[in-house]
Enzyme design. Structure first.
Site, PDB file in Angstrom:
ATOM      1  N   LYS A 236       0.833  -1.199   0.000  1.00 55.81           N
ATOM      2  CA  LYS A 236       0.000   0.000   0.000  1.00 55.81           C
ATOM      3  C   LYS A 236       0.870   1.252   0.000  1.00 55.81           C
ATOM      4  O   LYS A 236       0.694   2.153  -0.832  1.00 55.81           O
ATOM      5  CB  LYS A 236      -0.923   0.024   1.222  1.00 55.81           C
TER       6      LYS A 236
ATOM      7  N   ASP B 121      -6.412   1.043   0.906  1.00 56.41           N
ATOM      8  CA  ASP B 121      -6.512   1.387   2.325  1.00 56.41           C
ATOM      9  C   ASP B 121      -7.896   0.979   2.833  1.00 56.41           C
ATOM     10  O   ASP B 121      -8.666   0.335   2.111  1.00 56.41           O
ATOM     11  CB  ASP B 121      -6.226   2.873   2.548  1.00 56.41           C
TER      12      ASP B 121
END
Length: 303
Positions: free
Chosen positions: A171, A189
């Site tokens: 991420k 997220d």
């Protein structure tokens, strides 16, 4: 009956008929909006072909691009080093809190070399407001040392190199690649995970599987901005506990319509950031965001 009186009567009748028609049109219009949104939820119960899913997903992204033409990464940064550190610090806290904290950090430790040689206790004190400050201190000092020792003090522009840095997962790596190097990536997220599952883009729950499933629905060139659009929408309208369904412009495309407040006036009160007139996440946001009515966040300790 005199001609004038007859004409006046005819006008009154015509006026009343026009008024009734106008009221009826408004009622039909309101009902049609509700039917569209409810229709989307009903349609979602039927099997959706792969082609239909791709078309719906891409239409949602186009709609979001019109709603948030100023979408951007909500972490303040001036270079790849600041972005990778800020992204690591954003775990388990808000971008706002990170943006209020990093000016002090980067003023004292502007380069990887500076942060690599920092006293951990002093860094911990600066990072305390972000939560989990001991673990985060270890990560940012560790990744700074790795940058100095393995990459000449420069943030690498490859996924396989970034994920080797302490505290940096896929991420974080995609945030850095997409926003500091212009290389497409999907940022999965908590907001992104919640929304793509509500929209039935995927049933996956693991970030890497979500990334793969959603990535297959869009051209690679759209991945970075897609991430911004979805995350912006999750923060402003499609909240975790109380989504503002009644104020959502993509309600007709959403299979989860009705999970939140559907009354338009009540839903408006749930809107956040520039949609609701509140300050955004960044102290130094892009000019396009300010031009659209967005407001910068207050510095640490203000208000």
């Amino acid at each position: 009956m005199p001609a004038k009186k007859t004409a006046d009567t005819d006008k009154a009748v015509a006026k009343k008929a026009a008024a009734e028609k106008a009221v009826g049109t408004k009622a039909v219009s309101a009902k049609s909006v509700a039917k569209k949104a409810v229709g989307a939820k009903v349609a979602a119960k039927k099997p959706e072909s792969r082609t239909a899913l791709v078309r719906r997903a891409r239409r949602i992204n186009r709609e979001l691009a019109e709603i948030y033409p100023y979408a951007h990464p909500e972490l303040d940064f001036e270079n790849p080093f600041q972005l990778v550190v800020a992204t690591v610090l954003s775990a388990q806290t808000t971008d706002l809190r990170v943006n209020q904290t990093t000016p002090g950090l980067f003023a004292k430790y502007p380069t990887p070399e500076d942060l690599a040689a920092a006293d951990p206790e002093q860094v911990e004190e600066i990072l305390r407001p972000t939560g989990f400050f001991r673990a985060k201190t270890k990560s940012v000092i560790g990744l700074s040392k790795a940058l100095v020792e393995e990459f000449g003090g420069e943030v690498p522009g490859r996924l396989e190199d970034l994920v080797k840095l302490p505290g940096v997962g896929r991420k974080t790596a995609f945030v850095v690649l997409g926003n500091a190097f212009g290389r497409p990536g999907i940022t999965v997220d908590t907001h992104f995970q919640r929304l793509v599952r509500r929209w039935k883009w995927t049933e996956a729950t693991e970030p890497d599987k979500i990334e793969a499933a959603v990535g297959a629905l869009f051209p690679k060139s759209e991945w970075t901005m897609l991430s911004h659009h979805v995350i912006f929408h999750g923060r402003r309208i499609c909240h975790a506990r109380k989504p503002a369904c009644g104020a959502c412009p993509i309600a007709p495309l959403c299979p989860a319509y009705g999970e939140g407040e559907t009354d338009p006036e009540k839903a408006k009160k749930l809107l956040k950031y520039e949609k609701g007139g509140f300050p955004g996440q960044r102290l130094n946001p892009p000019q396009s965001y300010l031009d659209a009515g967005g407001r910068p966040a207050p510095p640490l300790g203000a208000g």
